[in-house]
Design an enzyme around this catalytic site. Structure first.
Site, short mmCIF file in Angstrom:
data_model
loop_
_atom_site.label_atom_id
_atom_site.label_comp_id
_atom_site.label_asym_id
_atom_site.label_seq_id
_atom_site.Cartn_x
_atom_site.Cartn_y
_atom_site.Cartn_z
N GLU A 93 41.87 45.84 36.69
CA GLU A 93 40.48 45.63 37.15
C GLU A 93 39.56 46.82 37.23
O GLU A 93 40.19 47.60 37.76
CB GLU A 93 40.45 44.70 38.43
N ARG A 109 36.10 28.94 44.95
CA ARG A 109 36.00 27.71 44.24
C ARG A 109 37.04 26.81 44.91
O ARG A 109 36.59 25.53 44.80
CB ARG A 109 36.67 28.11 42.92
N CYS A 127 41.83 37.52 45.62
CA CYS A 127 42.09 38.68 44.81
C CYS A 127 40.87 39.80 45.09
O CYS A 127 41.24 41.03 45.46
CB CYS A 127 42.50 38.61 43.49
N HIS A 150 45.55 42.12 37.65
CA HIS A 150 45.61 40.49 37.51
C HIS A 150 46.57 40.09 36.32
O HIS A 150 46.89 41.06 35.31
CB HIS A 150 44.54 39.87 37.16
N1 PCA Z 1 45.42 35.21 42.69
C1 PCA Z 1 44.06 34.76 43.64
C2 PCA Z 1 44.32 34.96 44.94
C3 PCA Z 1 45.79 35.28 45.01
C4 PCA Z 1 46.40 35.24 43.69
O1 PCA Z 1 47.49 35.54 43.32
C5 PCA Z 1 42.84 35.54 43.03
O2 PCA Z 1 42.78 35.93 41.86
O3 PCA Z 1 41.84 35.67 43.59
#
Ligand code: PCA
Length: 200
Positions: free
Chosen positions: A76, A86, A139, A162
């Site tokens: 990111e 959401r 996140c 991610h």
């Molecule tokens: N993914 C979520 C929150 C926790 C996770 O592992 C996100 O992308 O916000």
């Protein structure tokens, strides 16, 4: 410091935690890796993270989270000052259009060497992209909280990655891409190495 999250949205596991937990106690490029779990909860996640930053005083921080449906690991670039959920978090909270930090700047950039990491990971055969949004759920909340906490510590490299579903998770989501947890762990080891070795 590497972090992963606990499971959310009816998933039995969170691949981010499964991928980082085995790194705890390992060494890399002369550094000791500490892996910790954060709760998928607005507010609480950043409290836990803040305490870890204070106690550990890490040189590099990579927070990792599940992005179900993405086909590649995503380094990111930017955290934005918005919580817009959401679905409810693991404490039942569902903030809509509120800032992560009242009066904080609109955004922070990752201080990880994102392009060097992408090139190294691609060179080693890992599917990875640079992503321009970490979403507006927990996140992004943690990514923003991390960069805000470290805003005056320019020597600390920090950011967010991610990752896709694990194969077992993807089998419950028709057509969704996946990446084995062991592959993610190996890629994260390389990402940490690049972050530690690339001069600021
Ligand atoms: N993914 C979520 C929150 C926790 C996770 O592992 C996100 O992308 O916000």
């Amino acid at each position: 410091l590497v972090t992963g999250f606990d499971p959310f949205e009816n998933e039995p596991i969170n691949p981010s935690w499964e991928a980082v937990r085995t790194l705890d106690g390992q060494g890399i490029a002369g550094a000791d890796i500490v892996a910790r779990q954060l709760p998928t909860i607005f507010g609480e996640s950043n409290k836990v993270l803040g305490k870890l930053l204070q106690t550990l005083q890490p040189d590099v921080v990579i927070a990792v989270g599940q992005a179900g449906g993405r086909a590649e690991m995503a380094i990111e670039r930017v955290a934005i000052n918005v919580d817009d959920a959401r679905i409810p978090d693991n404490a039942g909270q569902q903030p809509i259009d509120v800032p992560v930090v009242a009066d904080g700047p609109a955004a922070y950039f990752s201080t990880l060497p994102i392009k060097a990491m992408r090139e190294a990971l691609r060179g080693a055969g890992f599917p990875v992209e640079v992503s321009q949004t970490a979403g507006t759920y927990v996140c992004n909340h943690v990514f923003y909280g991390l960069m805000h906490a470290l805003r005056r510590q320019r020597a600390v490299r920090a950011g967010f990655i991610h990752i896709p579903y694990s194969p077992a998770q993807a089998s419950g989501h028709a057509g969704a891409a996946s990446l084995p947890v062991e592959t993610v762990t190996a890629a994260l080891r390389l990402a940490l190495k690049v972050a530690l070795k690339t001069p600021l």
